[in-house]
Design an enzyme around this catalytic site. Structure first.
Site, mmCIF file in Angstrom:
data_model
loop_
_atom_site.group_PDB
_atom_site.id
_atom_site.type_symbol
_atom_site.label_atom_id
_atom_site.label_comp_id
_atom_site.label_asym_id
_atom_site.label_seq_id
_atom_site.Cartn_x
_atom_site.Cartn_y
_atom_site.Cartn_z
ATOM 1 N N ASP A 48 54.552 -8.472 -29.372
ATOM 2 C CA ASP A 48 53.453 -8.084 -30.253
ATOM 3 C C ASP A 48 53.210 -9.121 -31.341
ATOM 4 O O ASP A 48 52.063 -9.437 -31.669
ATOM 5 C CB ASP A 48 53.728 -6.711 -30.867
ATOM 6 C CG ASP A 48 53.651 -5.578 -29.849
ATOM 7 O OD1 ASP A 48 53.278 -5.828 -28.686
ATOM 8 O OD2 ASP A 48 53.976 -4.434 -30.225
ATOM 9 N N HIS A 99 50.351 -11.518 -23.466
ATOM 10 C CA HIS A 99 50.928 -10.274 -23.978
ATOM 11 C C HIS A 99 51.230 -9.307 -22.833
ATOM 12 O O HIS A 99 52.304 -8.695 -22.797
ATOM 13 C CB HIS A 99 49.975 -9.645 -24.998
ATOM 14 C CG HIS A 99 50.525 -8.450 -25.694
ATOM 15 N ND1 HIS A 99 50.071 -7.174 -25.445
ATOM 16 C CD2 HIS A 99 51.494 -8.326 -26.639
ATOM 17 C CE1 HIS A 99 50.732 -6.317 -26.210
ATOM 18 N NE2 HIS A 99 51.597 -6.986 -26.950
#
Length: 118
Positions: A92, A47
């Protein structure tokens, strides 16, 4: 943005408070370095790297608003997102899905970063 990311996490992992993911391992939370401590921490490392790629596109991933849907634990990013919104939404979404598939190890929450994340 981070508020939407929190809601995505709640969509895929409703059983655990989102803040449990904000200070986990070496990468879950602001910044990150060293070797990821487990699969969940690797989700955060990916991420972080994804946000880095979004920044290279000129995006502000922590602030970018995007459109998405959560239905019965499944996330989808809306097709109407612009370049930055689509990139950040995808970062996300991938992370929230990764969290859902990774084991949460309580001992890796709030670890000593100086000792364990070289």
């Amino acid at each position: 943005n981070l508020y939407q990311f929190k809601n995505m996490i709640h969509c895929t992992v409703p059983s655990r408070p989102w803040w449990h993911f904000a200070d986990y391992g070496c990468y879950c939370g602001r910044g990150g370095k060293g070797t990821a401590v487990d699969d969940l921490d690797r989700c955060c490392q990916v991420h972080d790297n994804c946000y880095g790629e979004a920044e290279k596109l000129g995006c502000w991933p922590y602030l970018t608003l995007y459109k998405y849907e959560c239905s019965q634990g499944k996330l989808t990013c809306s097709g109407g997102n612009n370049k930055c919104a689509a990139a950040v939404c995808n970062c996300d979404l991938v992370a929230a899905n990764c969290f859902a598939g990774a084991r949460y190890i309580d001992a890796n929450y709030n670890i000593n970063l100086k000792e364990r994340c070289q």
